[in-house]
Design a protein around this motif. Structure first.
Motif, short mmCIF file in Angstrom:
data_model
loop_
_atom_site.label_atom_id
_atom_site.label_comp_id
_atom_site.label_asym_id
_atom_site.label_seq_id
_atom_site.Cartn_x
_atom_site.Cartn_y
_atom_site.Cartn_z
N GLN A 171 0.80 -1.37 0.11
CA GLN A 171 -0.12 0.14 -0.01
C GLN A 171 0.88 1.16 -0.13
N MET A 172 2.34 1.08 0.43
CA MET A 172 3.04 2.37 0.09
C MET A 172 2.77 3.41 1.01
N ASN A 173 2.40 3.15 2.10
CA ASN A 173 2.11 4.40 2.97
C ASN A 173 3.18 5.25 3.47
N LEU A 174 4.25 4.57 3.65
CA LEU A 174 5.22 5.25 4.30
C LEU A 174 5.97 6.60 3.59
N PRO A 175 6.00 6.73 2.48
CA PRO A 175 6.46 8.00 2.04
C PRO A 175 5.25 9.01 2.50
N TYR A 176 4.27 8.75 2.58
CA TYR A 176 3.16 10.03 2.81
C TYR A 176 3.12 9.99 4.39
N ALA A 177 3.43 8.87 5.30
CA ALA A 177 3.52 8.97 6.46
C ALA A 177 4.82 9.84 7.01
N LEU A 178 5.82 9.67 6.13
CA LEU A 178 7.11 10.59 6.41
C LEU A 178 6.98 12.08 5.95
N GLY A 179 5.87 12.30 5.44
CA GLY A 179 5.57 13.82 5.19
C GLY A 179 6.04 14.12 3.52
N ILE A 239 6.25 7.50 -7.02
CA ILE A 239 7.23 6.55 -6.51
C ILE A 239 6.93 5.26 -7.17
N ILE A 240 7.69 4.73 -7.87
CA ILE A 240 7.58 3.20 -8.50
C ILE A 240 8.28 2.22 -7.51
N PRO A 241 7.44 1.37 -6.84
CA PRO A 241 8.37 0.30 -5.96
C PRO A 241 9.33 -0.63 -6.66
N LEU A 242 10.43 -1.14 -6.27
CA LEU A 242 11.16 -1.87 -6.79
C LEU A 242 10.50 -2.81 -7.52
N ASN A 243 9.73 -3.63 -6.80
CA ASN A 243 9.10 -4.81 -7.43
C ASN A 243 8.30 -4.55 -8.66
N ARG A 244 7.99 -3.17 -9.04
CA ARG A 244 7.31 -2.95 -10.32
C ARG A 244 8.11 -2.09 -11.30
N LEU A 285 20.75 -15.34 -10.21
CA LEU A 285 20.23 -15.67 -9.27
C LEU A 285 20.64 -14.70 -7.91
N ASN A 286 22.08 -13.98 -8.19
CA ASN A 286 22.62 -13.27 -7.13
C ASN A 286 22.90 -12.02 -7.71
N PRO A 287 21.91 -11.23 -8.23
CA PRO A 287 22.28 -9.96 -8.90
C PRO A 287 22.86 -8.85 -7.90
N GLY A 288 23.84 -8.18 -8.47
CA GLY A 288 24.36 -7.00 -7.38
C GLY A 288 23.51 -5.92 -7.59
N VAL A 289 23.21 -5.38 -6.33
CA VAL A 289 22.36 -4.23 -6.34
C VAL A 289 22.96 -3.30 -5.53
N GLU A 290 24.09 -2.92 -5.42
CA GLU A 290 24.92 -2.29 -4.76
C GLU A 290 24.52 -0.71 -5.01
N ASP A 291 23.79 -0.73 -6.29
CA ASP A 291 23.47 0.69 -6.54
C ASP A 291 21.99 1.31 -6.18
N VAL A 292 21.27 0.33 -5.72
CA VAL A 292 20.08 0.60 -5.59
C VAL A 292 19.39 1.79 -4.90
N VAL A 293 20.08 1.85 -3.55
CA VAL A 293 19.73 3.19 -2.78
C VAL A 293 20.16 4.58 -3.58
N GLN A 294 21.36 4.36 -4.15
CA GLN A 294 21.89 5.58 -5.00
C GLN A 294 20.92 5.95 -5.88
N ARG A 295 20.31 4.95 -6.67
CA ARG A 295 19.32 5.21 -7.84
C ARG A 295 17.77 5.56 -7.32
N PHE A 296 17.57 4.72 -6.46
CA PHE A 296 16.01 4.67 -6.16
C PHE A 296 15.76 5.16 -4.66
N GLY A 297 16.64 5.53 -4.06
CA GLY A 297 16.41 6.14 -2.56
C GLY A 297 15.82 7.69 -2.84
N VAL A 298 14.89 7.95 -2.03
CA VAL A 298 14.29 9.27 -2.06
C VAL A 298 14.81 10.08 -1.01
N LYS A 299 15.36 11.05 -1.04
CA LYS A 299 15.61 12.04 -0.21
C LYS A 299 14.54 12.59 0.49
#
Ligand code: ATP
Ligand code: MG
Length: 286
Positions: free
Chosen positions: A45-53, A62-67, A90-104
């Motif tokens: 339901q992706m409520n956290l972005p709204y709850a964080l203001g 915001i598009i969640p990673l699984n979509r 099976l073990n994809p490297g995702v070290e870039d995930v926060v840098q690319r999709f993290g929202v400040k």
């Protein structure tokens, strides 16, 4: 505790008991203390972005990673919904995930919206799950921030990846029979997968109703506190209704018992981390 030291906490419990509200308040509180925080939303339901203001227009985009089909394909080699029977990485490297999709959200607070692990009868080896599993494993290794993971319900679908890096689990319940039953089950699962510290938070407690847990224990002939490292209580806070969805504005209400409770909780969690860190340091010296 020194700034920028990493620890990871998973927040779980029955639906509607106050997980997202508490995750958002803890995240804001720790960030105000200049701890780098990564708040992670696993709820469909992706409520956290709204709850964080976050502004509603920004949160809605915001598009969640699984979509995020492009990212999933880039990392796993398979586009969801296509190519049945293809070979995954099976073990994809995702070290870039926060840098690319993290929202400040603010200077010390980042948000990552993961989306939910698909649950299927026999465990689903689909590209989305492979990706999210790798993200959880990556988060478990990040050690320069406090990670707070707001979950949909339960912890079992994360399996052992979660236990590798998540040192504390907050199980939230209100005082109802059902929520406390779910809390007991969640605590057992969290222990089974090896999360070292599991705490119970009884939320929305009204004055004079502090005996809900004793009543539950008497009815079920159990000792619920025994399953947990600590039991916390957070007060019913009527102001949330007017503040929604930006509930962390409650933190400016210094007289709020809920806020005082969250501050105590944050201090206790930090103290647990400090103790755990010291014990680990001692072990590595011997
Ligand atoms: N201490 C409290 N006092 C009063 N209302 C509260 C309190 N904590 C949370 N709430 C309210 O309860 C409702 C559910 O809270 P929240 O969305 O945080 O629960 P949740 O466990 O994340 O739910 P879900 O399982 O749907 O994700 C919200 O309307 C929130 O404002
Ligand atoms: Mg929620």
């Amino acid at each position: 505790m020194k700034k920028n030291q990493g620890f990871r906490i998973v927040v779980t419990g029955k639906g509607g008991v106050g997980k997202t509200t508490l995750t958002a308040c803890l995240a804001r509180l720790l960030a105000r203390g200049e701890t780098n925080v990564l708040a992670v939303d696993e709820d469909p339901q992706m409520n956290l972005p709204y709850a964080l203001g976050l502004p509603v227009s920004e949160a809605a985009q915001i598009i969640p990673l699984n979509r995020n089909l492009d990212y999933i394909e880039e990392k796993t080699g398979v586009r969801p919904g296509k190519a049945w029977g293809s070979m995954f990485r099976l073990n994809p490297g995702v070290e870039d995930v926060v840098q690319r999709f993290g929202v400040k959200v603010d200077h010390y607070l980042n948000l990552l919206v993961m989306g939910t692990v698909v649950q299927a009868a026999a465990g689903c080896l689909c590209a989305e799950n492979v990706l999210l599993d790798s993200v959880i494993r990556h988060l478990a290794l990040r050690d320069d921030e406090a990670i707070l993971l707001d979950t949909q319900a339960g912890v079992e679908h994360f399996g052992r990846a979660l236990a590798k890096g998540f040192s504390q689990c907050l199980v939230i319940a209100d005082g109802t029979f059902n929520a406390l039953s779910v809390a007991r089950h969640s605590a057992e699962l969290a222990r089974q997968i090896g999360i070292p510290h599991v705490h119970l938070v009884i939320n929305r407690v009204r004055e004079g109703e502090e005996g809900q847990l004793s009543r539950f224990d008497a009815m079920t002939r159990t000792d619920t506190a025994e399953l947990f490292d600590t039991v916390f209580r957070l007060s019913m806070e009527p102001r949330f209704e007017a503040l929604e969805p930006d509930v962390t504005r409650i933190l400016d209400e210094k007289t709020s018992s809920y806020v005082q409770g969250v501050c105590n909780l944050a201090e206790r969690l930090l103290a647990f981390e400090e103790r755990r860190r010291r014990a680990t340091a001692q072990e590595s010296q011997t």
